[in-house]
Design a protein around this motif. Structure first.
Motif, PDB file in Angstrom:
ATOM      1  N   UNK A 127       1.389 -12.320  69.073  1.00  0.00           N
ATOM      2  CA  UNK A 127       2.309 -12.192  70.198  1.00  0.00           C
ATOM      3  C   UNK A 127       3.471 -13.143  69.946  1.00  0.00           C
ATOM      4  N   UNK A 128       4.680 -12.559  69.885  1.00  0.00           N
ATOM      5  CA  UNK A 128       5.882 -13.348  69.611  1.00  0.00           C
ATOM      6  C   UNK A 128       6.554 -13.636  70.940  1.00  0.00           C
ATOM      7  N   UNK A 129       6.828 -14.951  71.146  1.00  0.00           N
ATOM      8  CA  UNK A 129       7.419 -15.349  72.411  1.00  0.00           C
ATOM      9  C   UNK A 129       8.625 -16.247  72.141  1.00  0.00           C
ATOM     10  N   UNK A 130       9.578 -16.208  73.047  1.00  0.00           N
ATOM     11  CA  UNK A 130      10.757 -17.077  72.948  1.00  0.00           C
ATOM     12  C   UNK A 130      10.384 -18.443  73.457  1.00  0.00           C
ATOM     13  N   UNK A 131      11.398 -19.322  73.373  1.00  0.00           N
ATOM     14  CA  UNK A 131      11.141 -20.685  73.788  1.00  0.00           C
ATOM     15  C   UNK A 131      10.837 -20.779  75.265  1.00  0.00           C
ATOM     16  N   UNK A 132      11.411 -19.867  76.049  1.00  0.00           N
ATOM     17  CA  UNK A 132      11.141 -19.905  77.505  1.00  0.00           C
ATOM     18  C   UNK A 132       9.892 -19.156  77.888  1.00  0.00           C
ATOM     19  N   UNK A 133       9.098 -18.651  76.958  1.00  0.00           N
ATOM     20  CA  UNK A 133       7.823 -17.997  77.221  1.00  0.00           C
ATOM     21  C   UNK A 133       7.897 -16.511  77.343  1.00  0.00           C
ATOM     22  N   UNK A 134       9.061 -15.911  77.178  1.00  0.00           N
ATOM     23  CA  UNK A 134       9.144 -14.457  77.275  1.00  0.00           C
ATOM     24  C   UNK A 134       8.620 -13.791  76.038  1.00  0.00           C
ATOM     25  N   UNK A 135       8.040 -12.650  76.142  1.00  0.00           N
ATOM     26  CA  UNK A 135       7.475 -11.886  75.037  1.00  0.00           C
ATOM     27  C   UNK A 135       8.592 -11.088  74.402  1.00  0.00           C
ATOM     28  N   UNK A 136       8.660 -11.175  73.098  1.00  0.00           N
ATOM     29  CA  UNK A 136       9.707 -10.470  72.358  1.00  0.00           C
ATOM     30  C   UNK A 136       9.186  -9.083  72.044  1.00  0.00           C
ATOM     31  N   UNK A 137       9.883  -8.088  72.588  1.00  0.00           N
ATOM     32  CA  UNK A 137       9.523  -6.689  72.358  1.00  0.00           C
ATOM     33  C   UNK A 137      10.569  -5.951  71.517  1.00  0.00           C
ATOM     34  N   UNK A 138      11.747  -6.519  71.467  1.00  0.00           N
ATOM     35  CA  UNK A 138      12.833  -5.851  70.746  1.00  0.00           C
ATOM     36  C   UNK A 138      13.540  -6.930  69.915  1.00  0.00           C
ATOM     37  N   UNK A 139      13.911  -6.534  68.704  1.00  0.00           N
ATOM     38  CA  UNK A 139      14.603  -7.499  67.823  1.00  0.00           C
ATOM     39  C   UNK A 139      15.940  -7.898  68.392  1.00  0.00           C
ATOM     40  N   UNK A 140      16.441  -7.112  69.273  1.00  0.00           N
ATOM     41  CA  UNK A 140      17.748  -7.441  69.844  1.00  0.00           C
ATOM     42  C   UNK A 140      17.664  -8.607  70.797  1.00  0.00           C
ATOM     43  N   UNK A 141      16.409  -8.992  71.172  1.00  0.00           N
ATOM     44  CA  UNK A 141      16.249 -10.089  72.118  1.00  0.00           C
ATOM     45  C   UNK A 141      16.491 -11.456  71.453  1.00  0.00           C
ATOM     46  N   UNK A 142      16.464 -11.535  70.147  1.00  0.00           N
ATOM     47  CA  UNK A 142      16.604 -12.809  69.441  1.00  0.00           C
ATOM     48  C   UNK A 142      17.784 -12.729  68.499  1.00  0.00           C
ATOM     49  N   UNK A 143      18.140 -13.914  68.095  1.00  0.00           N
ATOM     50  CA  UNK A 143      19.239 -14.063  67.106  1.00  0.00           C
ATOM     51  C   UNK A 143      18.723 -14.929  65.996  1.00  0.00           C
ATOM     52  N   UNK A 144      19.528 -14.876  64.925  1.00  0.00           N
ATOM     53  CA  UNK A 144      19.182 -15.710  63.771  1.00  0.00           C
ATOM     54  C   UNK A 144      19.258 -17.157  64.218  1.00  0.00           C
ATOM     55  N   UNK A 145      18.399 -17.922  63.723  1.00  0.00           N
ATOM     56  CA  UNK A 145      18.287 -19.351  64.006  1.00  0.00           C
ATOM     57  C   UNK A 145      17.532 -19.632  65.305  1.00  0.00           C
ATOM     58  N   UNK A 146      17.140 -18.596  66.029  1.00  0.00           N
ATOM     59  CA  UNK A 146      16.318 -18.866  67.207  1.00  0.00           C
ATOM     60  C   UNK A 146      14.924 -19.299  66.795  1.00  0.00           C
ATOM     61  N   UNK A 147      14.363 -20.133  67.611  1.00  0.00           N
ATOM     62  CA  UNK A 147      13.003 -20.599  67.332  1.00  0.00           C
ATOM     63  C   UNK A 147      12.040 -19.768  68.167  1.00  0.00           C
TER      64      UNK A 147
END
Length: 428
Positions: free
Chosen positions: A381-401
């Protein structure tokens, strides 16, 4: 009336035309009254009458007789001339019952009323039988002889009413035979004339008196045998109707077997003789005692049979297993309870095992569908720093942790490249 009027001849006076108009001052001569009576009586029509010859005085040219009514104490003198006596086939005798045509005649000289008879003829046995038969049919048509209206005699009368002649054999026969059978019976006796002109009136009066006495349970009208003419009062219509109207049962005991006046038909019971009446109105004490003894034997036998039958029924009931071994019923029920308990236990265990298996299967299905089981198969399960679940590659950018949750632990990764490639697409 003055002396001058008395001296005046009757023909010179004006006489009253009617007897009601006479006065002390203007009376009728006695001869005029006698003549008027003679003229009035002479207009009377001859009348046929019936009666009994009670006095007979035969002379050369005239016969004097006295006729008496057959039912009442009423007598009339009758005069018969020689030619009437000569025409009779049967000589007149005292006591003979006759019919005659009589015409009243008034003798003016003596003021005597006499009855002139003619056509005298005796009433034969055949005529009386015809009259009685005619009366019998008329009364039968009225229902006076019907069996439905006859009252039953009491089984044990305490007081018996007896209507009979004074010091007669009939009275002695009834009383003697009744008391021989039932010594305690009491009698209420009325002695009356049982033949002649006063018989009907006497018997009817005694009947009404006894019927009104509440102590009398049954009434006997008794008379010994006699000539047919002597029994005629017991076929009189007034007596027959009095018996029919009586509320107390009436027993007829007139004459012998061959004597049967109309009283026998209307009475509630006909006894052939007074002796028979005495026997039939009361029970026989000896016979009743024998009946009681027989009844006691029958009753004792019935009670014994009833007790034996009931005892046999009790023995049969006591011999049944339910009473002979009452614990057997408890044992049977105990076995039933044990069997039902075992069946219930098996049912509960089987149901419990089935439900446990169902729970296990549901657990496997739940586990198979749980995220943890998915992670255990190699997924993450891939999640952003704020705890949201990443479902689409468009939700993140390069260099995001990004934080990557694995089946065991987490991994932090940095985004170096994004792409919109779908599973199954060729790598670019």
């Amino acid at each position: 009336m003055s002396s001058d009027d008395a001296d005046q001849p009757a023909q010179e006076r004006t006489l009253p035309p009617r007897a009601g108009l006479t006065t002390p001052e203007n009376p009728w001569p006695l001869r005029l009254l006698s003549e008027n009576l003679h003229a009035y009586i002479a207009r009377c029509d001859p009348t046929w009458v019936e009666g009994q010859v009670v006095e007979l005085n035969q002379r050369a040219r005239v016969t004097y007789l006295t006729l008496r009514d057959v039912d009442e104490e009423v007598s009339v003198p009758v005069t018969l001339f020689a030619r009437e006596m000569a025409q009779m086939e049967t000589p007149l005798e005292r006591g003979m019952r006759v019919v005659a045509q009589i015409k009243p005649d008034f003798w003016t000289k003596t003021g005597r009323l006499s009855m002139i008879g003619q056509g005298v003829r005796p009433v034969g046995l055949g005529d009386l039988l015809v009259r009685i038969e005619r009366l019998r049919r008329a009364l039968a048509d009225e229902g006076l002889f019907d069996a439905e209206r006859k009252k039953p005699l009491p089984p044990l009368p305490q007081r018996v009413g007896l209507i009979t002649g004074r010091n007669s054999d009939a009275e002695k026969d009834v009383v003697r035979n009744a008391r021989l059978r039932w010594p305690a019976v009491e009698f209420e006796i009325r002695n009356v004339a049982v033949q002649g002109t006063s018989a009907v009136r006497g018997v009817t009066g005694a009947l009404e008196e006894l019927d009104a006495d509440p102590r009398v349970d049954v009434i006997i009208i008794a008379r010994g045998g006699g000539a047919f003419e002597d029994l005629l009062p017991f076929s009189d219509e007034s007596l027959i109707r009095a018996v029919a109207a009586a509320q107390t049962p009436v027993v007829s005991a007139i004459g012998h077997e061959n004597d049967q006046p109309l009283l026998d038909h209307v009475a509630d019971l006909r006894a052939s003789t007074p002796t028979d009446a005495g026997k039939r109105v009361v029970p026989d004490l000896v016979e009743e005692r024998a009946n009681v003894a027989r009844a006691r034997v029958v009753l004792d036998r019935a009670v014994i049979q009833f007790l034996d039958r009931e005892q046999a029924a009790l023995d049969s009931i006591r011999s049944r297993p339910v009473l002979d071994q009452p614990e057997g019923m408890i044992l049977v029920r105990e076995e039933d309870v044990d069997r039902l308990r075992e069946r219930s236990l098996r049912t509960v265990l089987h149901r419990s095992e089935r439900e446990q298996e169902t729970i296990r299967q549901m657990k496997h299905r739940v586990r198979a569908l749980s995220p943890q089981e998915t992670l255990s198969r190699g997924y993450a399960v891939v999640m952003t720093q704020d705890g949201g679940v990443v479902k689409d590659s468009a939700q993140v950018k390069v260099q995001d942790t990004l934080a990557i949750r694995l089946a065991l632990g987490e991994v932090t990764a940095a985004v170096t490249q994004t792409s919109q490639r779908q599973p199954g697409d060729a790598a670019t």
